[in-house]
Design an enzyme around this catalytic site. Structure first.
Site, PDB file in Angstrom:
ATOM      1  N   ALA A  66      63.054   1.031 -14.197  1.00  0.00           N
ATOM      2  CA  ALA A  66      63.759   0.237 -13.196  1.00  0.00           C
ATOM      3  C   ALA A  66      65.195  -0.087 -13.614  1.00  0.00           C
ATOM      4  O   ALA A  66      66.134   0.050 -12.816  1.00  0.00           O
ATOM      5  CB  ALA A  66      62.987  -1.053 -12.923  1.00  0.00           C
TER       6      ALA A  66
ATOM      7  N   SER B 144      58.302   1.479 -21.861  1.00  0.00           N
ATOM      8  CA  SER B 144      57.057   1.534 -21.095  1.00  0.00           C
ATOM      9  C   SER B 144      56.054   0.548 -21.672  1.00  0.00           C
ATOM     10  O   SER B 144      55.782   0.549 -22.873  1.00  0.00           O
ATOM     11  CB  SER B 144      56.462   2.948 -21.157  1.00  0.00           C
ATOM     12  OG  SER B 144      55.081   2.932 -20.832  1.00  0.00           O
ATOM     13  N   ARG B 145      55.497  -0.302 -20.825  1.00  0.00           N
ATOM     14  CA  ARG B 145      54.493  -1.251 -21.290  1.00  0.00           C
ATOM     15  C   ARG B 145      53.243  -0.540 -21.799  1.00  0.00           C
ATOM     16  O   ARG B 145      52.559  -1.034 -22.697  1.00  0.00           O
ATOM     17  CB  ARG B 145      54.136  -2.222 -20.165  1.00  0.00           C
ATOM     18  CG  ARG B 145      55.205  -3.260 -19.897  1.00  0.00           C
ATOM     19  CD  ARG B 145      54.885  -4.122 -18.703  1.00  0.00           C
ATOM     20  NE  ARG B 145      54.982  -3.364 -17.456  1.00  0.00           N
ATOM     21  CZ  ARG B 145      54.796  -3.880 -16.243  1.00  0.00           C
ATOM     22  NH1 ARG B 145      54.499  -5.158 -16.116  1.00  0.00           N
ATOM     23  NH2 ARG B 145      54.919  -3.137 -15.172  1.00  0.00           N
TER      24      ARG B 145
ATOM     25  N   THR C 243      60.908   7.055 -13.822  1.00  0.00           N
ATOM     26  CA  THR C 243      61.917   6.092 -13.365  1.00  0.00           C
ATOM     27  C   THR C 243      61.717   4.738 -14.021  1.00  0.00           C
ATOM     28  O   THR C 243      60.816   3.986 -13.646  1.00  0.00           O
ATOM     29  CB  THR C 243      61.814   5.921 -11.836  1.00  0.00           C
ATOM     30  OG1 THR C 243      60.434   5.660 -11.485  1.00  0.00           O
ATOM     31  CG2 THR C 243      62.263   7.171 -11.097  1.00  0.00           C
TER      32      THR C 243
ATOM     33  N   LYS D 251      51.048   3.041  -8.899  1.00  0.00           N
ATOM     34  CA  LYS D 251      50.380   4.199  -9.505  1.00  0.00           C
ATOM     35  C   LYS D 251      49.033   3.771 -10.055  1.00  0.00           C
ATOM     36  O   LYS D 251      48.956   2.838 -10.855  1.00  0.00           O
ATOM     37  CB  LYS D 251      51.248   4.772 -10.628  1.00  0.00           C
ATOM     38  CG  LYS D 251      52.635   5.213 -10.175  1.00  0.00           C
ATOM     39  CD  LYS D 251      53.538   5.565 -11.342  1.00  0.00           C
ATOM     40  CE  LYS D 251      54.933   5.940 -10.853  1.00  0.00           C
ATOM     41  NZ  LYS D 251      55.857   6.262 -11.973  1.00  0.00           N
TER      42      LYS D 251
ATOM     43  N   ARG E  85      57.647 -12.757  -3.121  1.00  0.00           N
ATOM     44  CA  ARG E  85      56.794 -13.935  -2.964  1.00  0.00           C
ATOM     45  C   ARG E  85      57.535 -15.229  -3.286  1.00  0.00           C
ATOM     46  O   ARG E  85      57.255 -16.273  -2.703  1.00  0.00           O
ATOM     47  CB  ARG E  85      55.575 -13.819  -3.893  1.00  0.00           C
ATOM     48  CG  ARG E  85      54.663 -12.647  -3.621  1.00  0.00           C
ATOM     49  CD  ARG E  85      53.487 -12.662  -4.591  1.00  0.00           C
ATOM     50  NE  ARG E  85      52.673 -11.448  -4.481  1.00  0.00           N
ATOM     51  CZ  ARG E  85      51.699 -11.282  -3.600  1.00  0.00           C
ATOM     52  NH1 ARG E  85      51.428 -12.237  -2.730  1.00  0.00           N
ATOM     53  NH2 ARG E  85      50.996 -10.156  -3.583  1.00  0.00           N
TER      54      ARG E  85
ATOM     55  N   LYS F  83      49.133   9.388 -16.352  1.00  0.00           N
ATOM     56  CA  LYS F  83      50.173   9.345 -17.390  1.00  0.00           C
ATOM     57  C   LYS F  83      50.163   8.018 -18.138  1.00  0.00           C
ATOM     58  O   LYS F  83      50.476   7.975 -19.336  1.00  0.00           O
ATOM     59  CB  LYS F  83      51.538   9.622 -16.787  1.00  0.00           C
ATOM     60  CG  LYS F  83      52.002   8.649 -15.700  1.00  0.00           C
ATOM     61  CD  LYS F  83      52.886   7.546 -16.219  1.00  0.00           C
ATOM     62  CE  LYS F  83      53.331   6.631 -15.111  1.00  0.00           C
ATOM     63  NZ  LYS F  83      54.197   5.524 -15.602  1.00  0.00           N
TER      64      LYS F  83
END
Length: 380
Positions: free
Chosen positions: A155, A278-279, A153, A123, A49, A215
């Protein structure tokens, strides 16, 4: 003497990579996917964007906003016009947050060549409809084949070339069964596979997508328990029982339980529940430390997919009659103001059940009062 192939064993086949793939979404994961495709020798066009991000990628072979300091392949070209990204593409990959899949798929439909396969990397479950992300995209993309790419995965690690594996899932038509080398799943897997990225193939979209949606919710639960001071046993129990919740929901929706034990289920769950990268896990850690939601991530408006999925996943589970107690506990805490200690105490002190569901027996927890006290003290 030359050995002949065993009877009944399929001969190896070699699919043909797509020549050009449009990757829609220039965030961290979209950029990593585009870099992987480019390293596989496929022309990758990355749509973003923000013109400044696209210009930086083209000028410096780096995404300074989302993957700073990581060199990107020279054959990765970024554009900020959707038409330019999709012009001449033989396939597309949509890599945007789940809440944006419908609107972005609608834009893709306006410019994508007819009939090209489209893989979704988001997801989740759409809150308003209860649809999986591929089903959302199918409503907007017309007669183009729709599949997904999912797995454990991060990034940054993928972009750096750390060994990584993921599942590519598309429906297999009768023609695909006869010529699997020409199937969208096999060609997309071939277009992603490099010396460090390994793609597996599946025809079970439901199983793959349910793993990816659930998950994130389980990871928030693991984070909250870890943040409150519980240790490895607790997380292992939540991961294992979380897999059981995944299996039950996938099976109820027509997926296969075995899919959930693969990369897109157990693999992704293990990764997401084991690292504050992971957030979802990070949000849980902060909540478990009694940091108010508005102050998590230093007050920044960070999108956490599991926060939204906690509601949409349990809405869907209720609709099809599947019990998901861990996901329900996360929903109560995040969306209904439930006190974490009391909520996890209720989860842990539920009646004792058999692990094989076929045994179909249960009895009251003999130490429920003590469990409630323990959790209350830990979360105080």
């Amino acid at each position: 003497m030359k050995h002949q192939p065993l009877a009944g064993v399929p001969r190896p086949f070699r699919p043909t990579s797509f020549k050009r793939i449009a990757v829609i979404g220039a965030g961290s994961w979209g950029t990593a996917v585009a870099a992987t495709i480019a390293r596989a020798g496929v022309e990758a066009r990355l749509w973003g964007r923000d013109p400044q991000v696209c210009d930086a990628i083209n000028a410096r072979s780096e995404n300074p906003r989302y993957l700073p300091g990581i060199a990107l392949p020279d054959n990765l070209h970024a554009v900020h016009e959707m038409r330019g990204a999709l012009d001449g593409a033989e396939a597309a990959v949509i890599v945007v947050p789940s809440r944006s899949v419908r609107s972005v798929a609608r834009q893709v439909a306006e410019h994508a060549p007819d009939g090209i396969p489209v893989a979704i990397c988001a997801k989740g479950i759409e809150a308003e409809t209860g649809l999986l992300m591929t089903q959302v995209a199918e409503e907007e993309l017309g007669h183009r084949p729709v599949g997904c790419v999912s797995g454990p995965t991060f990034a940054t690690e993928t972009a750096l070339g750390h060994p990584t594996a993921a599942t590519v899932a598309f429906p297999f038509t009768y023609a695909d069964r006869l010529r699997p080398d020409e199937s969208p799943a096999a060609r997309m897997a071939m277009s992603l596979t490099t010396e460090s990225f390994r793609a597996y193939i599946s025809d079970d979209l439901v199983g793959v997508e349910i793993g990816g949606a659930v998950k994130n919710v389980i990871a928030i639960a693991c984070g909250m328990m870890t943040g409150a001071g519980f240790a490895e046993n607790t997380r292992a129990a939540l991961i294992t029982r979380g897999v059981d919740e995944m299996k039950a929901l996938a099976e109820a929706l027509g997926g296969r339980r075995e899919t959930v034990t693969g990369l897109s289920g157990m693999g992704d769950l293990t990764l997401t529940c084991s690292s504050p990268t992971s957030r979802n896990m990070s949000l849980g850690l902060q909540l478990g430390q009694r940091i108010p939601r508005a102050e998590c991530f230093d007050g920044r408006p960070v999108v956490v997919e599991g926060e939204m999925n906690a509601r949409s996943v349990t809405d869907l589970a209720r609709r099809v009659g599947v019990s998901m107690p861990i996901c329900e506990a996360v929903r109560e805490i995040l969306h209904h103001g439930a006190e974490p200690g009391a909520t996890f105490a209720a989860l842990w002190s539920r009646p004792i059940e058999a692990e094989p569901r076929a045994m179909d027996l249960s009895f009251d927890h003999p130490a429920s009062d003590t469990a409630i006290q323990q959790f209350a003290e830990r979360f105080s």
